[in-house]
Structures are given as C-alpha cells and as structure tokens.
Design an enzyme around this catalytic site. Structure first.
Site, PDB file in Angstrom:
ATOM      1  CD  GLU A   8     -14.024  39.357  22.727  1.00  0.00           C
ATOM      2  OE1 GLU A   8     -13.574  40.099  21.819  1.00  0.00           O
ATOM      3  OE2 GLU A   8     -14.413  38.198  22.515  1.00  0.00           O
ATOM      4  CG  HIS A  56     -10.030  33.008  25.399  1.00  0.00           C
ATOM      5  ND1 HIS A  56     -11.020  32.150  25.838  1.00  0.00           N
ATOM      6  CD2 HIS A  56     -10.655  34.107  24.923  1.00  0.00           C
ATOM      7  CE1 HIS A  56     -12.193  32.711  25.658  1.00  0.00           C
ATOM      8  NE2 HIS A  56     -12.006  33.902  25.094  1.00  0.00           N
ATOM      9  N   GLY A  57      -8.576  29.530  25.202  1.00  0.00           N
ATOM     10  CA  GLY A  57      -9.318  28.288  25.371  1.00  0.00           C
ATOM     11  C   GLY A  57     -10.683  28.516  26.006  1.00  0.00           C
ATOM     12  CD  GLU A  58     -15.546  24.730  26.536  1.00  0.00           C
ATOM     13  OE1 GLU A  58     -16.112  24.446  25.473  1.00  0.00           O
ATOM     14  OE2 GLU A  58     -15.411  23.936  27.491  1.00  0.00           O
ATOM     15  CB  THR A  59     -14.369  30.488  29.930  1.00  0.00           C
ATOM     16  OG1 THR A  59     -15.501  31.046  29.253  1.00  0.00           O
ATOM     17  CG2 THR A  59     -13.090  31.144  29.439  1.00  0.00           C
ATOM     18  CD1 TRP A 102     -19.383  32.364  33.009  1.00  0.00           C
ATOM     19  CD2 TRP A 102     -19.409  34.449  32.193  1.00  0.00           C
ATOM     20  NE1 TRP A 102     -19.761  33.196  34.023  1.00  0.00           N
ATOM     21  CE2 TRP A 102     -19.784  34.492  33.557  1.00  0.00           C
ATOM     22  CE3 TRP A 102     -19.344  35.642  31.485  1.00  0.00           C
ATOM     23  CZ2 TRP A 102     -20.113  35.669  34.209  1.00  0.00           C
ATOM     24  CZ3 TRP A 102     -19.653  36.824  32.139  1.00  0.00           C
ATOM     25  CH2 TRP A 102     -20.046  36.835  33.474  1.00  0.00           C
TER      26      TRP A 102
END
Length: 196
Positions: free
Chosen positions: A92, A12-15, A17
C-alpha cells in the site's frame, strides 16, 4: 509488440482499521470477519469472469491482509492455498507519520498539510510517506513483471494509481475514488470495468 494482458485487481478484504477510518498504509492490519467473507466472494466473482482460473498468474502484496485475501480467494477456486507469489512493490501507499490516524485527527493535528493535500492529492507526499505519483511508478513496474493475465491482490491506493496510470482516469479523480472491497477491477487495453 507486447500482447494485451488482463489484470484482475482485487483490494484486500475489510479490516477493523477500515471500519474506524484509520489510514493503514504500511501497517500490517489483519482482515476482520467481513473481510474474509469478501475475499471468498471475490473468488466466486473471479470464477464467473475468467472461467478457467488455472491459467492465470496470481500475485499479492506481501502485507498480511492481502496475503490472507489471496489465500481465501484461491481456496474458493479450489486452487492450492499458497501457490502464488508476492511482490513488495504492490504494498500500500505509505502514509508515513499519518498512519494510524483518521482524517478528523489529521485535520486537527496537521490542518495546513491536509489543505495542501486537498489541493494536489496526486502529488502530495505525507511526512515520511509517498505520493500517488511515486506509487504509480513502483506498482506499474510490478505489473510489468507479471507474465500473462493475472489476479493481483493489493490495496486501494495501488488500484487508484493504476486507474490513472493504466486506464487514463484523471489523477485528481483517481486519488479520491472509493475502491470497493469484495469486487474486482478488470484492467485491460487502457480501460477498466468494475465487477462484483
């Protein structure tokens, strides 16, 4: 004999967190603006790699950061945004009580457990969490259920577990390797290639 299959594994793309270095695990943290741009980039990379993307199977983790990545990726490919499945076994790695913490936080709070993890990162189970070894079993079962060549949007821990279980990377190396966002890990015939 089972036909060889190709998996395009996408983190997934950046968050926010990710930026803060917090362990997300099962916490449902949304993408940030860079994460959405990374998801679109992956769509362009996938088109270059796979050509005709209409014949691929698309499966995502059910966590919102993965679902949003898949929707953006598919939009970039001119595919219907929501025409894909999701599998809870692609979620995850669970960090249990450690979720939301940073490694510096944990080294202060749970120094002895962090040392134990450093000695055996593949088999270590955080308090109320799971190990990479356990993750590899459930994520592997999810991949086994997917028909044909597939795009799988998931998480860093899942990709690490598959690099060991399906591509032969040593467990200690797989547990520590940084998994890039905005890239594709092409898994096929017992090996992998990183494409970005």
């Amino acid at each position: 004999m089972t036909a060889l299959r190709r998996f395009y594994l996408v983190r997934h793309g950046e968050t926010d967190w990710n930026v803060a270095g917090r362990l997300q695990g099962r916490r449902d943290i949304p993408l940030n603006s860079l994460g959405r741009a990374q998801a679109a980039r992956v769509g362009h990379v996938l088109h270059q790699l796979a050509g005709d993307v209409t014949g691929l199977t698309y499966v995502s983790s059910p966590m919102s950061r993965a679902l949003e990545t898949m929707r953006i990726l598919r939009t970039t490919l001119d595919l219907p945004m929501s025409d894909f499945s999701h599998d809870p076994q692609l979620a995850e790695l669970s960090f249990g009580q450690w979720e939301g913490m940073t490694w510096p936080d944990l080294r202060r709070r749970d120094a002895e457990l962090v040392k134990q993890r450093e000695l055996d990162p593949w088999s270590f189970v955080p308090p109320e969490g799971e190990s990479y070894a356990q993750l590899a079993v459930r994520a592997g079962a999810a991949l086994d259920r997917i028909p044909g060549n597939a795009v799988v949007v998931t998480h860093g821990g899942v990709i690490r577990s598959m690099l060991h279980a399906r591509a032969g990377m040593p467990a200690e190396e797989a547990a520590a390797i940084p998994i890039r966002q905005g890239a594709i890990y092409v898994l096929e015939a017992g090996a992998y290639q990183l494409k970005s």
